[in-house]
Design an enzyme around this catalytic site. Sequence first.
Site, short mmCIF file in Angstrom:
data_model
loop_
_atom_site.label_atom_id
_atom_site.label_comp_id
_atom_site.label_asym_id
_atom_site.label_seq_id
_atom_site.Cartn_x
_atom_site.Cartn_y
_atom_site.Cartn_z
N SER A 141 0.81 -1.22 0.00
CA SER A 141 0.00 0.00 0.00
C SER A 141 0.84 1.27 0.00
O SER A 141 0.36 2.34 -0.40
CB SER A 141 -0.94 0.00 1.21
OG SER A 141 -0.21 -0.16 2.40
N GLU A 161 10.70 -9.63 -4.14
CA GLU A 161 11.21 -8.36 -3.60
C GLU A 161 12.69 -8.48 -3.27
O GLU A 161 13.47 -7.55 -3.51
CB GLU A 161 10.43 -7.98 -2.34
CG GLU A 161 9.01 -7.55 -2.63
CD GLU A 161 8.19 -7.30 -1.37
OE1 GLU A 161 7.27 -6.49 -1.46
OE2 GLU A 161 8.46 -7.91 -0.33
C1 5RP Z 1 4.95 -7.10 0.54
C2 5RP Z 1 5.83 -6.27 1.37
C3 5RP Z 1 5.41 -4.87 1.61
O1 5RP Z 1 6.38 -4.02 1.13
C4 5RP Z 1 5.22 -4.67 3.08
O2 5RP Z 1 4.30 -5.63 3.55
C5 5RP Z 1 4.72 -3.28 3.42
O3 5RP Z 1 3.44 -3.11 2.93
P1 5RP Z 1 2.58 -1.80 3.19
O4 5RP Z 1 3.30 -0.69 2.53
O5 5RP Z 1 1.24 -2.11 2.56
O6 5RP Z 1 2.45 -1.61 4.67
O7 5RP Z 1 6.87 -6.66 1.85
O8 5RP Z 1 5.42 -8.42 0.46
#
Ligand code: 5RP
Length: 223
Positions: free
Chosen positions: A27, A102
């Site tokens: 997000s 990632e």
């Molecule tokens: C997805 C991730 C995201 O970067 C992490 O969960 C952060 O998400 P958000 O910005 O929605 O809090 O690692 O695998």
Amino acid sequence: MEQKRIAGQKAAEYIRDGMILGLGTGSTAYYMIKEVGKLVQSGMNLKAVATSKSTESLAKELYIPLVQIDEINRIDLCIDGVDEIDKHFNAIKGGGGALFREKIVADFADEVIWIMHESKLVDNIGAFPLPIEVLPYGHTQVIEKLKEYSFSPTIRRKGGNIFITDNGNYIVDLHIGKPMDVNDIYNKVNGIIGVLETGLFINSCKRIIVGTDSGTKIIENCD
Ligand code: 5RP
């Protein structure tokens, strides 16, 4: 929401013409990707690698030119979100289940920026469950080994079914708690056959951009 938005927008200021970008997932990354879309619309020559299918769909909607990771020989800048990070730049990622891609994209990138709202900055990581990606084949045995280490593993589910990653694997979340010995956990978990990758990112970003109520805070990693 506002803190995520300003962090995402600030990160876009580091993007330069001609770059190949790694686009994160989640997000907060959403706001950065929207900015990348605007830069492309304004005529900037950019290409991007997506770290998940959801990011790929968003990038396509915004007409961001996408390339596959195996088609390129560099990524200039990767910008992604984070679930928890400490002052040594050790982080947990993978809340959205995209940790494997990632990590591949971040590892390949010349520079990594993480964006977040300020609650993600903590003294010790570990309150957020540490996600690991495991091969479906033999995952029950992997979970048993993780229990032997007292990591309190739970298999991730979505809508009653086992959550399947973009790579066709499972996520096991480790409920470790604090304090967390980052290197010890990394070595133990990665030593288990069947574990494909962990959401533990050890000192792997150049800077972080934190959205706060009074604007963005940029913290450089000078290591
Ligand atoms: C997805 C991730 C995201 O970067 C992490 O969960 C952060 O998400 P958000 O910005 O929605 O809090 O690692 O695998």
